[in-house]
Design a protein around this motif. Sequence first.
Motif, PDB file in Angstrom:
ATOM      1  N   LEU A  96      45.117  32.004  43.745  1.00 13.23           N
ATOM      2  CA  LEU A  96      44.245  33.173  43.772  1.00 13.23           C
ATOM      3  C   LEU A  96      44.870  34.189  42.820  1.00 13.23           C
ATOM      4  N   PHE A  97      44.070  34.724  41.938  1.00 12.08           N
ATOM      5  CA  PHE A  97      44.572  35.675  40.950  1.00 12.08           C
ATOM      6  C   PHE A  97      44.301  37.099  41.421  1.00 12.08           C
ATOM      7  N   ALA A  98      45.361  37.887  41.459  1.00 13.74           N
ATOM      8  CA  ALA A  98      45.273  39.261  41.968  1.00 13.74           C
ATOM      9  C   ALA A  98      45.412  40.262  40.834  1.00 13.74           C
ATOM     10  N   PHE A  99      44.617  41.296  40.910  1.00 10.40           N
ATOM     11  CA  PHE A  99      44.743  42.453  40.029  1.00 10.40           C
ATOM     12  C   PHE A  99      45.159  43.603  40.920  1.00 10.40           C
ATOM     13  N   TYR A 103      46.151  38.814  30.590  1.00  7.57           N
ATOM     14  CA  TYR A 103      45.729  38.404  31.925  1.00  7.57           C
ATOM     15  C   TYR A 103      44.705  37.282  31.824  1.00  7.57           C
ATOM     16  N   GLN A 104      43.676  37.476  30.991  1.00  7.73           N
ATOM     17  CA  GLN A 104      42.633  36.469  30.840  1.00  7.73           C
ATOM     18  C   GLN A 104      43.196  35.158  30.293  1.00  7.73           C
ATOM     19  N   MET A 105      44.092  35.237  29.320  1.00  8.99           N
ATOM     20  CA  MET A 105      44.701  34.045  28.747  1.00  8.99           C
ATOM     21  C   MET A 105      45.482  33.268  29.811  1.00  8.99           C
ATOM     22  N   ASP A 116      35.386  37.444  36.484  1.00 12.08           N
ATOM     23  CA  ASP A 116      35.590  36.004  36.317  1.00 12.08           C
ATOM     24  C   ASP A 116      37.062  35.608  36.369  1.00 12.08           C
ATOM     25  N   TYR A 117      37.969  36.600  36.324  1.00 13.30           N
ATOM     26  CA  TYR A 117      39.407  36.332  36.263  1.00 13.30           C
ATOM     27  C   TYR A 117      40.176  36.829  37.484  1.00 13.30           C
TER      28      TYR A 117
END
Length: 173
Positions: free
Chosen positions: A38-41, A21-23, A59-60
Amino acid sequence: WFWWGLGNTAHNTEDDIIKLYQMTVKYLRDDKNVHNFLFAFSPDCTYDWNTNALYPGDDYVDIVGVDCYRTEAHSISAMAAAVEGAVTYAERAGKIAAWAEYGPAKDGTLALDKNTDFYTDDLLHTMKSSGTMLGIAYMMTWYNSCNHQGVCSDRMPYPGHPAADDFMAFYND
């Protein structure tokens, strides 16, 4: 069952998933200078927001959500608890909260064509009773589909569908 998930043939660890995910975020945001995402978890309804084991870090992540469908295994109260967990965590982390995927069961007695008051009796009533669930910015249903044998499952009613009036009552409330 996804290749990026746990418990599949890839034998991923929690650390593998977090690093992937971070990469992905770093590659798009930092290397490719993409800033219109926009990054969703959004884990499934069984996710434990107390341990937060797979969370890649503030931060991610821009959106904290949950994917939860009404099935025999997931009662409406289990769905509410999952959404409430996501909303509470999002508020604490300063993130947007969402019900990233939702919908009625795809077949059986809980399917939308049989449970035609799903939107008002199940969703709307539960969301209003909870209060916390109203903290979501959006909710997104999965798509309607048919398999190769012509068996269809509806996640959203369409004009003429037995649950169309119920959905419109939900929408208008």
